[in-house]
Design a protein around this motif. Structure first.
Motif, mmCIF file in Angstrom:
data_model
loop_
_atom_site.group_PDB
_atom_site.id
_atom_site.type_symbol
_atom_site.label_atom_id
_atom_site.label_comp_id
_atom_site.label_asym_id
_atom_site.label_seq_id
_atom_site.Cartn_x
_atom_site.Cartn_y
_atom_site.Cartn_z
ATOM 1 N N HIS A 159 0.762 -1.405 -0.191
ATOM 2 C CA HIS A 159 -0.053 -0.089 0.069
ATOM 3 C C HIS A 159 0.947 1.248 0.103
ATOM 4 O O HIS A 159 0.421 2.296 -0.319
ATOM 5 N N LEU A 174 -1.041 -4.026 -7.914
ATOM 6 C CA LEU A 174 -2.304 -2.670 -8.217
ATOM 7 C C LEU A 174 -3.754 -3.271 -7.338
ATOM 8 O O LEU A 174 -4.291 -2.383 -6.725
ATOM 9 N N TYR A 175 -3.893 -4.520 -7.326
ATOM 10 C CA TYR A 175 -5.176 -4.535 -6.771
ATOM 11 C C TYR A 175 -5.056 -4.520 -5.291
ATOM 12 O O TYR A 175 -5.916 -3.798 -4.688
ATOM 13 N N VAL A 216 -3.186 -1.922 -3.906
ATOM 14 C CA VAL A 216 -3.372 -0.687 -3.705
ATOM 15 C C VAL A 216 -4.613 0.222 -3.878
ATOM 16 O O VAL A 216 -4.988 0.712 -2.909
ATOM 17 N N GLU A 217 -5.317 -0.615 -4.751
ATOM 18 C CA GLU A 217 -6.653 -0.012 -5.193
ATOM 19 C C GLU A 217 -7.852 -0.421 -4.142
ATOM 20 O O GLU A 217 -8.599 0.295 -4.196
ATOM 21 N N THR A 222 -7.037 -1.251 -1.010
ATOM 22 C CA THR A 222 -6.660 -0.716 0.427
ATOM 23 C C THR A 222 -7.335 0.332 1.024
ATOM 24 O O THR A 222 -7.673 1.409 0.299
ATOM 25 N N ASP A 223 -7.692 0.539 2.171
ATOM 26 C CA ASP A 223 -7.962 1.733 2.872
ATOM 27 C C ASP A 223 -6.945 2.525 3.670
ATOM 28 O O ASP A 223 -7.157 3.177 4.394
#
Lengths: 176, 500
Positions: free
Chosen positions: B441, B489-490, B492-493, B495-496
């Motif tokens: 992240h 990427l999954y 990063v996209e 995650t909060d």
């Protein structure tokens, strides 16, 4: 907590960035590239010409210099053609993909939730041709920034709005 | 102790000395070419004249130093929540830093400050890459309470935050301290590559000077030949080599001790407070949420002695990768246990390695071309067509080759990219083996690159950008890299977690 589930992720079924079809740049942008090459080579040519005219020691080698100059110019034109064809971009739901390069083809992917800010840039010739460049900045340093040239001005504007909307949206979610 | 910072105040009066030192230093630095010229002519000049000029310059410096001191004030504007500094003799400037923009406050002490018993306080903001504000002379107590006040506002602004709640317990707990023995071990085992380069340069210079000497003296037949036979020469060379090795070890050792003496890490407010240095004492704070990449490095000897370096890169405003490297905070001589404690604190856990991705064998070919074929080709081209003298150095070729070949081979063997559920781990290095840990992240952007000649072999490179430096993995299976990129990427996209 009862409805909390934590299923394993099937990594093979994740969306693949490499399978997305990229949008090419506007053909008019190739003119901008050619114009930039012309300016660069004109400056080198004039400087070199002056040097060979005024410095008598090297004057007799003018044909070697001219040959090198022409070869370099042809090579640059060739590369620029490939490079233009390779350039492409696509905006996905969660990230932006930009591909470029000729000898080495590189693809940069920036997730929207890592975008710091977005800018619009118009060059002198680009404005005349109705083109604009969208610049997307992250905190990862200069080379991680994505700059997509050769977009229609209006299209670029709407892309910028879209991105800003996404960025703000994400930031608000974080604030909550 | 609560000090009042609401009205403008000056620095400690003894700070004039620090100002004097700084002003003098910067003047000397900008004038050194002139000074050098004068120094050579000093005998031709009038004594009285020289003394007067130097005296006048010193007095002028002292006056400037005093004026700098006099015009430098700082205070805390409670109403606007700003830290305000006024400075400048002729060009006055007023710097106001909003308290919530303050990232870090560091308290340091240089040698001159140590003598007169003051500290300097640096305020680091999120605005620019430079340390914007430095108070150069402040007593320790005042510095500590000012630091507390400056960082205090953050607590107010995020009171509902869980982190802030625990900040209220303002106690510091001792966490790790690096013993003198560990520093000794680190000193004698680190920086070998640089020492080797120095050694190499030194040997070449000596060799060149000896050659020049004999040629310059015009000896046709070496007169020393009678005295210097092979054995003596060999002994002499061995002596020189050993002397240099001992010398570089000593230099490395004293550097390490000077820089890191008395390294203590304390735990306060969920951050780490570091303090180290023998002559110049440095203090910094590390906040886990700001940490981007953690690197653990050690070589063969260090492995045997159970010590390792931990390097921490925090989010910085500096775009330049080299500057970011410099800014990284180093903790030398950690034992396995201490390293694990640090990793747990900074990353939440000690990352486990799974099965790693190896680079392709072509990486060896690439590096051979880059570090052997191209340099050697250049060398021979120059030696044959331009400077025949270069051939005299050909005896160093085997040394260079042995060094480079082993670097390439071990570098290839150690190179790995691990991807686990929570971390990305890159292992690299030939002698000093580094492991860089990065949580997905923290990634800002991903770049995949493929040269056209790599297409057929399905090879390529990946580069992960973070706010505290980049991570690159070259010449590896491209489909696998793409797969990893998709996975990260999954991560990063979805995650909060924020990257900072």
């Amino acid at each position: 907590m009862d409805n909390f589930i934590n299923e394993p992720i099937d990594t093979s079924s994740l969306p693949r960035f490499e399978e997305v079809k990229l949008n090419p740049l506007k053909p008019a942008y190739y003119k901008v590239m050619l114009f930039n090459i012309a300016v660069r080579y004109l400056i080198i040519g004039i400087a070199g010409g002056c040097a060979f005219y005024f410095i008598e020691d090297i004057t007799r080698y003018w044909y070697i210099a001219l040959l090198l100059f022409v070869i370099a110019l042809v090579f640059t034109l060739f590369i620029s053609r490939i490079s233009f064809k390779n350039k492409g971009y696509v905006f996905r739901t969660h990230d932006v993909i930009y591909r470029s390069g000729a000898i080495a083809i590189s693809t940069v992917i920036v997730p929207y939730n890592r975008v710091q800010h977005v800018a619009l840039h118009e060059g002198w010739l680009s404005r005349r041709l109705g083109l604009a460049r969208v610049e997307i900045f992250t905190a990862g340093g200069d080379s991680s920034d994505v700059k997509i040239p050769g977009l229609d001005k209006e299209h670029a504007e709407s892309i910028k709005q879209l991105l800003m909307g996404k960025v703000l949206n994400i930031q608000e979610q974080h604030e909550e | 102790m609560k000090s009042d910072f609401s009205s403008p105040q000056r620095q400690s009066l003894v700070g004039v000395v620090v100002m004097f030192g700084d002003t003098l230093q910067s003047t000397l630095r900008s004038l050194w070419p002139f000074l050098l010229v004068w120094a050579f002519r000093i005998n031709q000049m009038n004594r009285l004249y020289v003394v007067t000029v130097i005296g006048a310059a010193l007095i002028l410096t002292a006056v400037i130093a005093y004026l700098k001191f006099y015009n430098f004030t700082f205070f805390l504007d409670e109403e606007n929540e700003e830290f305000v500094i006024r400075k400048g003799i002729l060009n006055k400037s007023r710097i106001a830093i909003p308290l919530d923009k303050i990232q870090q406050v560091n308290i340091n002490q240089s040698l001159i400050q140590k003598f007169i018993g003051v500290h300097s306080l640096e305020v680091d903001t999120a605005g620019s890459s430079k340390k914007e504000v430095t108070i150069k002379a402040i007593t320790h107590d005042l510095a500590l309470s000012l630091k507390e006040r400056l960082l205090d506002s953050e607590k107010k602004n995020s009171e509902n935050d869980e982190v802030a709640a625990s900040r209220n317990t303002n106690k510091a707990y001792p966490f790790i301290s690096i013993s003198f023995a560990s520093l000794l071990k680190t000193g004698i085992t680190s920086n070998y590559a640089r020492s080797f380069a120095l050694l190499f340069a030194f040997v070449i210079t000596v060799y060149q000077n000896i050659e020049d000497y004999f040629e310059g003296e015009g000896y046709e037949n070496d007169p020393l030949d009678e005295y210097v036979n092979g054995e003596v020469l060999f002994k002499f060379a061995a002596f020189i080599a050993i002397a240099i090795i001992v010398l570089t070890l000593l230099v490395n050792l004293s550097r390490t001790i000077l820089k890191y003496f008395g390294y203590t890490i304390t735990l306060q407010n969920k951050s780490l407070l570091l303090s180290y240095g023998l002559l110049n004492t440095k203090n910094t704070i590390i906040r886990p949420e700001k940490v981007q990449i953690v690197a653990v490095g050690r070589n063969y000897f260090q492995k045997k002695m159970d010590i390792q370096d931990v390097r921490i890169s925090q989010a910085s405003n500096n775009d330049d990768a080299k500057e970011q490297q410099k800014e990284a905070i180093e903790i030398p001589g950690c034992s396995e246990v201490e390293k694990n404690e640090l990793l747990t604190f900074l990353l939440g856990q000690v990352p486990e390695k799974g099965e790693g991705l190896k680079p392709n064998i072509r990486k060896i070919i690439l590096n051979t071309v880059r570090f052997i074929i191209i340099p050697l080709a250049l060398y021979f081209v120059f030696a044959i067509w331009f400077y025949n003298e270069l051939f005299e150095y050909i005896i160093f070729l085997p040394l260079y080759l042995a060094f480079i070949i082993s670097m390439i081979y071990f570098g290839y063997r150690n190179s790995r990219l691990y991807s686990t559920k929570d971390f990305i781990i890159k292992q690299s290095g030939a002698w000093d083996v580094d492991n860089e840990f990065l949580a997905p992240h923290k990634i800002q952007a991903v770049r995949l690159t493929q040269y056209f000649w790599q297409k057929k072999a399905n090879l390529g490179a990946i580069k992960l950008y973070t706010a505290g430096g980049n991570l690159t993995f070259n010449v590896a299976d491209y489909s696998r890299l793409k797969e990893l990129a998709n996975y990260w990427l999954y991560n990063v996209e979805t995650t909060d977690k924020n990257w900072m």
